[in-house]
Design a protein around this motif. Structure first.
Motif, mmCIF file in Angstrom:
data_model
loop_
_atom_site.group_PDB
_atom_site.id
_atom_site.type_symbol
_atom_site.label_atom_id
_atom_site.label_comp_id
_atom_site.label_asym_id
_atom_site.label_seq_id
_atom_site.Cartn_x
_atom_site.Cartn_y
_atom_site.Cartn_z
ATOM 1 N N UNK A 153 0.776 -1.071 0.012
ATOM 2 C CA UNK A 153 -0.087 0.075 -0.025
ATOM 3 C C UNK A 153 1.034 1.213 -0.008
ATOM 4 N N UNK A 154 1.989 1.299 0.953
ATOM 5 C CA UNK A 154 2.808 2.536 1.147
ATOM 6 C C UNK A 154 3.601 2.477 -0.462
ATOM 7 N N UNK A 155 4.007 1.424 -0.750
ATOM 8 C CA UNK A 155 4.953 1.232 -2.084
ATOM 9 C C UNK A 155 3.920 1.957 -3.161
ATOM 10 N N UNK A 156 2.754 1.669 -3.258
ATOM 11 C CA UNK A 156 1.829 1.866 -4.491
ATOM 12 C C UNK A 156 1.564 3.494 -4.266
ATOM 13 N N UNK A 157 1.664 4.015 -3.130
ATOM 14 C CA UNK A 157 1.478 5.403 -2.966
ATOM 15 C C UNK A 157 2.589 6.188 -3.355
ATOM 16 N N UNK A 158 3.756 5.865 -3.107
ATOM 17 C CA UNK A 158 5.080 6.282 -3.374
ATOM 18 C C UNK A 158 5.403 6.161 -4.980
ATOM 19 N N UNK A 159 4.535 5.200 -5.610
ATOM 20 C CA UNK A 159 4.739 5.085 -7.061
ATOM 21 C C UNK A 159 4.066 6.114 -7.548
ATOM 22 N N UNK A 160 2.642 6.467 -7.101
ATOM 23 C CA UNK A 160 1.915 7.772 -7.673
ATOM 24 C C UNK A 160 2.685 9.049 -7.432
ATOM 25 N N UNK A 161 3.454 9.282 -6.444
ATOM 26 C CA UNK A 161 4.185 10.419 -6.158
ATOM 27 C C UNK A 161 5.225 10.556 -7.165
ATOM 28 N N UNK A 162 5.907 9.330 -7.511
ATOM 29 C CA UNK A 162 7.028 9.391 -8.270
ATOM 30 C C UNK A 162 6.667 9.932 -9.497
ATOM 31 N N UNK A 163 5.516 9.289 -10.077
ATOM 32 C CA UNK A 163 5.093 9.747 -11.361
ATOM 33 C C UNK A 163 4.771 11.161 -11.492
ATOM 34 N N UNK A 164 4.059 11.704 -10.421
ATOM 35 C CA UNK A 164 3.580 13.097 -10.428
ATOM 36 C C UNK A 164 4.989 13.809 -10.313
ATOM 37 N N UNK A 165 5.833 13.613 -9.699
ATOM 38 C CA UNK A 165 7.009 14.460 -9.220
ATOM 39 C C UNK A 165 7.719 14.441 -10.539
ATOM 40 N N UNK A 166 7.804 13.723 -11.564
ATOM 41 C CA UNK A 166 8.580 13.749 -12.820
ATOM 42 C C UNK A 166 7.688 14.801 -13.590
ATOM 43 N N UNK A 167 6.474 15.075 -13.588
ATOM 44 C CA UNK A 167 5.577 16.205 -14.073
ATOM 45 C C UNK A 167 5.926 17.455 -13.436
ATOM 46 N N UNK A 168 6.204 17.532 -12.167
ATOM 47 C CA UNK A 168 6.259 18.590 -11.391
ATOM 48 C C UNK A 168 7.835 19.234 -11.837
ATOM 49 N N UNK A 169 8.646 18.272 -11.872
ATOM 50 C CA UNK A 169 10.262 18.716 -12.177
ATOM 51 C C UNK A 169 10.198 19.254 -13.677
ATOM 52 N N UNK A 170 9.451 18.546 -14.443
ATOM 53 C CA UNK A 170 9.233 19.175 -15.767
ATOM 54 C C UNK A 170 8.710 20.650 -15.964
ATOM 55 N N UNK A 171 7.724 20.598 -15.303
ATOM 56 C CA UNK A 171 7.052 22.177 -15.200
ATOM 57 C C UNK A 171 8.125 23.213 -14.366
ATOM 58 N N UNK A 172 9.100 22.755 -13.618
ATOM 59 C CA UNK A 172 10.172 23.514 -13.246
ATOM 60 C C UNK A 172 11.254 23.780 -14.287
ATOM 61 N N UNK A 173 11.427 22.754 -14.982
ATOM 62 C CA UNK A 173 12.312 23.052 -16.094
ATOM 63 C C UNK A 173 12.025 23.811 -17.255
ATOM 64 N N UNK A 174 10.514 23.348 -17.740
ATOM 65 C CA UNK A 174 9.936 24.366 -18.553
ATOM 66 C C UNK A 174 10.115 25.750 -18.415
ATOM 67 N N UNK A 175 9.548 26.117 -17.186
ATOM 68 C CA UNK A 175 9.545 27.588 -16.856
ATOM 69 C C UNK A 175 11.028 28.225 -16.717
ATOM 70 N N UNK A 176 11.734 27.263 -16.255
ATOM 71 C CA UNK A 176 13.101 27.803 -15.924
ATOM 72 C C UNK A 176 13.890 28.052 -17.366
ATOM 73 N N UNK A 177 13.376 27.279 -18.372
ATOM 74 C CA UNK A 177 13.982 27.585 -19.726
ATOM 75 C C UNK A 177 13.253 28.634 -20.245
#
Length: 271
Positions: A193-217
């Motif tokens: 259960x905890x591992x599945x939650x962290x998997x969700x967070x991991x996929x979402x965090x890629x999008x968050x880093x991407x947003x930061x990188x996109x606006x930084x660029x």
């Protein structure tokens, strides 16, 4: 516009000044839904607070006084790991709203959309983790927490490129490096259960880093600077920690971060 309609800055300030952790997460989700429904207008008539409101618990300690968590093999160490992640996600709610409310004026609507979505995601993450803590017989606030997470915000409070470099592209990108191993340890311990939650967070965090990188660029395009060079200069100036390998180059690359952003900094810092 309706006279009762709130502004984005007021929405952000409301979340930032909500002290109770679950209430903060609920307010974040509600404000994000209102923004998506067109019930929040673009407006920046109020300033963001220097420091967000925090609950009475957990006790906040300097990083060097934090107890060691272990490797998630025992229920106690798993609880400690999840508690630490909950604290990160709570801070991330505030960081996302602060970016939108502090730096949003004059930025494209897509910038605001991105950070409101990130704030909604971080609130959802916090609630998922806190729910799991409750299933394990405790809750967020039961253990001490790291007192240094807001320092990155304070250090970059008047510089959008610096904020985008340090928060999403250093702090959140670090999550991309360490989360897969956390997931593996949780599965090995039988906590799917905890591992599945962290998997969700991991996929979402890629999008968050991407947003930061996109606006930084975007900011680099606006001032004619090299993104990788600007990133290294800003991180060297505004981030006091180290960038420690091994890096998850695949996930970082999915988010738009190429190794020339961060590898030279790891070498410099002795990583």
């Amino acid at each position: 516009m309706s006279t009762s309609m709130t502004s984005l800055a007021l929405a952000a300030r409301t979340v930032l000044l909500t002290a109770d952790a679950r209430a903060k997460a609920a307010a974040s989700r509600a404000m994000a839904a209102a923004w998506g429904a067109g019930a929040v207008e673009v407006g920046f008539e109020v300033a963001m607070p220097d420091v967000p409101a925090r609950p009475d618990r957990p006790e906040l300690l300097p990083p060097n006084r934090m107890p060691k968590r272990g490797k998630a093999g025992s229920e106690r160490s798993r609880f400690a790991l999840l508690h630490a992640i909950a604290h990160i996600e709570l801070n991330a709610i505030d960081l996302a709203w602060d970016i939108a409310g502090r730096f949003g004026e004059g930025m494209p609507r897509a910038f605001l959309d991105d950070w409101v979505r990130v704030a909604d995601d971080e609130a959802r993450h916090f609630l998922l983790i806190d729910d799991r803590l409750r299933e394990l017989g405790g809750a967020y606030g039961d253990l001490p927490a790291h007192d240094g997470l807001w320092q990155a915000s304070t250090a970059t409070a008047h510089d959008l490129p610096a904020r985008l470099a340090v928060v999403p592209q250093v702090l959140e990108a670090r999550g991309l490096d360490v989360t897969p191993a956390m997931v593996a340890r949780l599965r090995a311990a039988g906590d799917d259960r905890a591992a599945d939650i962290l998997d969700i967070i991991y996929r979402d965090e890629i999008a968050h880093v991407a947003a930061g990188n996109r606006w930084f660029r975007w900011t680099c395009d606006s001032n004619g600077s090299s993104p990788a060079e600007a990133f290294r200069a800003l991180v060297s100036t505004h981030f006091k920690g180290e960038l420690k390998p091994p890096f998850n180059d695949l996930a970082r690359g999915e988010a738009g971060m190429t190794p020339d952003f961060y590898h030279p900094l790891a070498t410099r810092d002795g990583g």
